[in-house]
Design a protein around this motif. Structure first.
Motif, PDB file in Angstrom:
ATOM      1  N   THR A  71       0.849  -1.189   0.000  1.00  0.00           N
ATOM      2  CA  THR A  71       0.000   0.000   0.000  1.00  0.00           C
ATOM      3  C   THR A  71       0.883   1.237   0.000  1.00  0.00           C
ATOM      4  O   THR A  71       1.702   1.422   0.905  1.00  0.00           O
ATOM      5  N   ALA A  72       0.749   2.064  -1.024  1.00  0.00           N
ATOM      6  CA  ALA A  72       1.568   3.281  -1.125  1.00  0.00           C
ATOM      7  C   ALA A  72       0.687   4.423  -1.608  1.00  0.00           C
ATOM      8  O   ALA A  72       0.070   4.322  -2.662  1.00  0.00           O
ATOM      9  N   ASP A  73       0.621   5.487  -0.821  1.00  0.00           N
ATOM     10  CA  ASP A  73      -0.237   6.623  -1.155  1.00  0.00           C
ATOM     11  C   ASP A  73       0.537   7.926  -1.037  1.00  0.00           C
ATOM     12  O   ASP A  73       1.282   8.133  -0.069  1.00  0.00           O
ATOM     13  N   TRP A  74       0.343   8.801  -2.029  1.00  0.00           N
ATOM     14  CA  TRP A  74       0.865  10.165  -1.938  1.00  0.00           C
ATOM     15  C   TRP A  74      -0.087  10.942  -1.030  1.00  0.00           C
ATOM     16  O   TRP A  74      -1.226  11.208  -1.400  1.00  0.00           O
ATOM     17  N   THR A  75       0.376  11.305   0.159  1.00  0.00           N
ATOM     18  CA  THR A  75      -0.463  12.026   1.113  1.00  0.00           C
ATOM     19  C   THR A  75      -0.244  13.536   1.024  1.00  0.00           C
ATOM     20  O   THR A  75      -0.898  14.306   1.710  1.00  0.00           O
ATOM     21  N   GLY A  76       0.685  13.945   0.210  1.00  0.00           N
ATOM     22  CA  GLY A  76       0.967  15.356  -0.040  1.00  0.00           C
ATOM     23  C   GLY A  76       1.761  15.439  -1.324  1.00  0.00           C
ATOM     24  O   GLY A  76       2.106  14.421  -1.922  1.00  0.00           O
ATOM     25  N   GLN A  77       2.059  16.669  -1.743  1.00  0.00           N
ATOM     26  CA  GLN A  77       2.807  16.841  -2.988  1.00  0.00           C
ATOM     27  C   GLN A  77       4.105  16.040  -2.978  1.00  0.00           C
ATOM     28  O   GLN A  77       4.476  15.421  -3.965  1.00  0.00           O
ATOM     29  N   ASN A  78       4.800  16.026  -1.842  1.00  0.00           N
ATOM     30  CA  ASN A  78       6.083  15.328  -1.747  1.00  0.00           C
ATOM     31  C   ASN A  78       6.140  14.393  -0.549  1.00  0.00           C
ATOM     32  O   ASN A  78       7.204  14.163   0.023  1.00  0.00           O
ATOM     33  N   GLU A  79       4.983  13.843  -0.187  1.00  0.00           N
ATOM     34  CA  GLU A  79       4.913  12.955   0.975  1.00  0.00           C
ATOM     35  C   GLU A  79       4.305  11.614   0.578  1.00  0.00           C
ATOM     36  O   GLU A  79       3.293  11.560  -0.128  1.00  0.00           O
ATOM     37  N   LEU A  80       4.945  10.555   1.035  1.00  0.00           N
ATOM     38  CA  LEU A  80       4.505   9.202   0.730  1.00  0.00           C
ATOM     39  C   LEU A  80       4.243   8.439   2.017  1.00  0.00           C
ATOM     40  O   LEU A  80       5.026   8.511   2.971  1.00  0.00           O
ATOM     41  N   SER A  81       3.129   7.724   2.035  1.00  0.00           N
ATOM     42  CA  SER A  81       2.832   6.812   3.139  1.00  0.00           C
ATOM     43  C   SER A  81       2.830   5.402   2.572  1.00  0.00           C
ATOM     44  O   SER A  81       2.097   5.104   1.631  1.00  0.00           O
ATOM     45  N   ILE A  82       3.682   4.539   3.130  1.00  0.00           N
ATOM     46  CA  ILE A  82       3.864   3.192   2.593  1.00  0.00           C
ATOM     47  C   ILE A  82       3.734   2.165   3.713  1.00  0.00           C
ATOM     48  O   ILE A  82       4.286   2.353   4.806  1.00  0.00           O
ATOM     49  N   GLN A  83       3.006   1.094   3.443  1.00  0.00           N
ATOM     50  CA  GLN A  83       2.982  -0.036   4.372  1.00  0.00           C
ATOM     51  C   GLN A  83       3.009  -1.334   3.572  1.00  0.00           C
ATOM     52  O   GLN A  83       2.089  -1.628   2.807  1.00  0.00           O
ATOM     53  N   ALA A  84       4.085  -2.078   3.778  1.00  0.00           N
ATOM     54  CA  ALA A  84       4.253  -3.363   3.094  1.00  0.00           C
ATOM     55  C   ALA A  84       3.791  -4.483   4.033  1.00  0.00           C
ATOM     56  O   ALA A  84       4.571  -5.351   4.421  1.00  0.00           O
ATOM     57  N   LYS A  85       2.498  -4.416   4.409  1.00  0.00           N
ATOM     58  CA  LYS A  85       1.973  -5.424   5.329  1.00  0.00           C
ATOM     59  C   LYS A  85       2.067  -6.803   4.705  1.00  0.00           C
ATOM     60  O   LYS A  85       2.379  -7.797   5.372  1.00  0.00           O
ATOM     61  N   GLU A  86       1.805  -6.869   3.419  1.00  0.00           N
ATOM     62  CA  GLU A  86       1.967  -8.116   2.681  1.00  0.00           C
ATOM     63  C   GLU A  86       2.735  -7.817   1.401  1.00  0.00           C
ATOM     64  O   GLU A  86       2.505  -6.804   0.747  1.00  0.00           O
ATOM     65  N   VAL A  87       3.643  -8.716   1.068  1.00  0.00           N
ATOM     66  CA  VAL A  87       4.401  -8.593  -0.173  1.00  0.00           C
ATOM     67  C   VAL A  87       4.285  -9.927  -0.909  1.00  0.00           C
ATOM     68  O   VAL A  87       4.668 -10.965  -0.388  1.00  0.00           O
ATOM     69  N   ARG A  88       3.740  -9.859  -2.102  1.00  0.00           N
ATOM     70  CA  ARG A  88       3.574 -11.088  -2.897  1.00  0.00           C
ATOM     71  C   ARG A  88       4.865 -11.405  -3.648  1.00  0.00           C
ATOM     72  O   ARG A  88       5.444 -10.516  -4.283  1.00  0.00           O
ATOM     73  N   PRO A  89       5.312 -12.638  -3.593  1.00  0.00           N
ATOM     74  CA  PRO A  89       6.528 -13.028  -4.340  1.00  0.00           C
ATOM     75  C   PRO A  89       6.233 -13.194  -5.827  1.00  0.00           C
ATOM     76  O   PRO A  89       6.468 -14.241  -6.417  1.00  0.00           O
ATOM     77  N   ALA A  90       5.689 -12.138  -6.412  1.00  0.00           N
ATOM     78  CA  ALA A  90       5.243 -12.211  -7.808  1.00  0.00           C
ATOM     79  C   ALA A  90       6.336 -11.710  -8.741  1.00  0.00           C
ATOM     80  O   ALA A  90       7.269 -11.026  -8.328  1.00  0.00           O
ATOM     81  N   SER A  91       6.205 -12.078  -9.997  1.00  0.00           N
ATOM     82  CA  SER A  91       7.095 -11.523 -11.006  1.00  0.00           C
ATOM     83  C   SER A  91       6.749 -10.049 -11.184  1.00  0.00           C
ATOM     84  O   SER A  91       5.579  -9.688 -11.285  1.00  0.00           O
ATOM     85  N   LEU A  92       7.750  -9.221 -11.228  1.00  0.00           N
ATOM     86  CA  LEU A  92       7.514  -7.793 -11.380  1.00  0.00           C
ATOM     87  C   LEU A  92       7.120  -7.473 -12.816  1.00  0.00           C
ATOM     88  O   LEU A  92       7.547  -8.142 -13.756  1.00  0.00           O
ATOM     89  N   ASP A  93       6.310  -6.451 -12.971  1.00  0.00           N
ATOM     90  CA  ASP A  93       5.790  -6.050 -14.268  1.00  0.00           C
ATOM     91  C   ASP A  93       6.947  -5.661 -15.204  1.00  0.00           C
ATOM     92  O   ASP A  93       7.646  -4.672 -14.955  1.00  0.00           O
ATOM     93  N   PRO A  94       7.158  -6.409 -16.292  1.00  0.00           N
ATOM     94  CA  PRO A  94       8.285  -6.104 -17.193  1.00  0.00           C
ATOM     95  C   PRO A  94       8.201  -4.706 -17.797  1.00  0.00           C
ATOM     96  O   PRO A  94       9.221  -4.033 -17.961  1.00  0.00           O
ATOM     97  N   GLU A  95       6.991  -4.256 -18.107  1.00  0.00           N
ATOM     98  CA  GLU A  95       6.840  -2.953 -18.743  1.00  0.00           C
ATOM     99  C   GLU A  95       7.257  -1.834 -17.799  1.00  0.00           C
ATOM    100  O   GLU A  95       7.946  -0.889 -18.188  1.00  0.00           O
ATOM    101  N   LEU A  96       6.869  -1.953 -16.522  1.00  0.00           N
ATOM    102  CA  LEU A  96       7.275  -0.950 -15.541  1.00  0.00           C
ATOM    103  C   LEU A  96       8.776  -1.004 -15.294  1.00  0.00           C
ATOM    104  O   LEU A  96       9.439   0.028 -15.149  1.00  0.00           O
ATOM    105  N   CYS A  97       9.342  -2.219 -15.264  1.00  0.00           N
ATOM    106  CA  CYS A  97      10.782  -2.379 -15.004  1.00  0.00           C
ATOM    107  C   CYS A  97      11.624  -1.757 -16.107  1.00  0.00           C
ATOM    108  O   CYS A  97      12.722  -1.244 -15.848  1.00  0.00           O
ATOM    109  N   THR A  98      11.136  -1.810 -17.346  1.00  0.00           N
ATOM    110  CA  THR A  98      11.921  -1.256 -18.442  1.00  0.00           C
ATOM    111  C   THR A  98      11.975   0.268 -18.411  1.00  0.00           C
ATOM    112  O   THR A  98      12.809   0.876 -19.080  1.00  0.00           O
ATOM    113  N   ARG A  99      11.090   0.893 -17.635  1.00  0.00           N
ATOM    114  CA  ARG A  99      11.072   2.357 -17.579  1.00  0.00           C
ATOM    115  C   ARG A  99      12.212   2.915 -16.745  1.00  0.00           C
ATOM    116  O   ARG A  99      12.695   4.016 -16.990  1.00  0.00           O
TER     117      ARG A  99
END
Length: 437
Positions: A71-99
């Motif tokens: 869970t990752a949310d921009w709570t302000g222009q330059n503020e991030l709130s992140i909680q990795a309560k669960e992380v799936r051991p999934a393959s990462l999105d190739p299209e996003l990785c190439t960026r």
């Protein structure tokens, strides 16, 4: 805020010849924000980050961690709130990785959290070969089994502390190894580690969460791993590369500007090398002032020899500031050798500067001789990568006439709202969608 989708092409139309004035504050360090965002996966507790640059690369990495359940949310222009309560051991999105190349920073944290990760080849700037061997060798020494095919597959039932010597002081490999070592059982000694300000920021962030790391800011890190990490709040430090870009901008436009909260403790080599070009800065606390009254005369080495500006690992002159220094040198009286040691394709953008009227001899892929000053003229340009793109923006701003910079979305991968912020100082930059012509 000017925003665009990650695939939208942007161009800047830049009217040159305008002097700037006023104050500006650098954005948070992009190269600190990216590994820190990746490192939030090491804890299941909430993390709040401030001074996060709202740029394409950080937004892409936020999308990537969201794709594996974080869970990752921009709570302000330059503020991030992140909680990795669960992380799936999934393959990462190739299209996003190439960026972005920063996708590789997820290898260590995901391996530590899930015991496995499959990572498509990372993307990023095309500035020569950017090997990942150092990452693989370091994680392998910490207990990972690695398979390389169309992607990189990492498996580790339990990471183990080790005495690791990096075969090069790679920034991102140091960050990956640091994250893995924090989760590993036992003590890790990381030798020949990178020590850039963004590596220091990552280490301090991990310590805020409860990690125990000794030697921060040196080339040898001792990590006492296996400790349970908590949540916490952390502020990203200022981007010293952006500060260097702003110094160069003030110099080439003959402007007087103040850079507030510049992080001057990390600017020794940057200021030293600009001083060689006849550009001096005044320090007031943590602010930096560049006046319009500069000599802009290259300082010869003792004996009248041609001076050399060269990049090296921290704390020497940063490779990411080399493109800016080259444009600055075109506006300074004298001759200087620019020696880019780290990336064999980074200097190829100078042909665009030559077309604008710069007097530059590209000796080989790593060395260029700049003779100045040169009167630059407007041109139609293409941004090949973040830093060369910013250098072209500087050239366009001091050139006579109106230039167009296509592929400007590359610049926006590293510089937040740069058109808006420079226009506030008196620049004339129009940002618009770029259509195929």
């Amino acid at each position: 805020m000017a925003t665009s989708s990650a695939t939208e092409n942007i161009r800047y139309v830049v009217e040159g010849g305008h002097k700037l004035s006023g104050s500006i504050e650098p954005s948070g360090n992009k190269n600190a924000a990216l590994p820190i965002i990746a490192a939030t996966l090491l804890t299941d507790q909430p993390v709040r980050l401030s001074n996060v640059p709202r740029i394409r690369d950080t937004e892409t990495l936020v999308d990537l961690i969201g794709s594996v359940g974080v869970t990752a949310d921009w709570t302000g222009q330059n503020e991030l709130s992140i909680q990795a309560k669960e992380v799936r051991p999934a393959s990462l999105d190739p299209e996003l990785c190439t960026r972005i190349r920063a996708s590789i920073l997820l290898a260590g944290p995901m391996l530590a959290r899930c015991g496995t990760v499959e990572l498509p080849p990372p993307g990023g700037d095309v500035i020569g070969r950017r090997r990942v061997d150092t990452h693989l060798l370091a994680l392998e020494q910490l207990g990972a089994s690695i398979t390389v095919d169309q992607s990189y597959r990492f498996v580790a039932s339990q990471l183990q502390g080790a005495d690791v010597f990096l075969d090069e002081p790679s920034v991102t490999a140091t960050e990956n190894a640091l994250c893995a070592a924090v989760a590993a059982k036992g003590t890790t000694v990381l030798r020949n580690a990178a020590s850039e300000p963004h590596v220091q920021d990552l280490a301090r962030f991990l310590c805020v969460l409860g990690a125990r790391i000794e030697g921060v800011g040196t080339n040898t890190l001792r990590i006492h791993g296996g400790r349970s990490l908590a949540g916490g709040d952390f502020r990203i430090g200022p981007d010293h590369i952006e500060v260097g870009s702003l110094i160069g901008l003030a110099a080439v436009t003959r402007s007087s500007i103040t850079i507030n909260n510049a992080g001057v403790e990390h600017l020794r080599s940057t200021l030293m090398n600009f001083d060689r070009l006849g550009i001096s800065c005044r320090i007031h606390g943590d602010d930096l002032h560049i006046s319009s009254d500069q000599s802009r005369k290259v300082k010869e080495d003792f004996g009248g020899h041609i001076p050399k500006i060269e990049d090296q690992p921290w704390p020497a002159f940063p490779a990411d500031t080399m493109s800016i220094a080259i444009v600055t040198a075109t506006q300074c009286e004298g001759v200087v050798m620019m020696f880019e040691k780290m990336f064999e394709s980074r200097l190829f953008f100078v042909d665009k500067l030559i077309a604008m009227g710069a007097r530059i001899v590209l000796c080989d892929p790593h060395r260029a001789i700049v003779a100045g000053p040169s009167k630059l003229r407007a041109a139609r340009l293409e941004s090949p990568d973040i830093r060369a793109g910013m250098a072209m923006l500087l050239a366009a701003m001091c050139a006579e006439g109106t230039s167009t910079i296509n592929n400007a979305q590359q610049i926006e991968r590293g510089y937040e709202r740069i058109d808006e912020r420079l226009n506030a100082l008196g620049a004339k930059i129009i940002r618009q969608p770029s259509r195929d012509e």
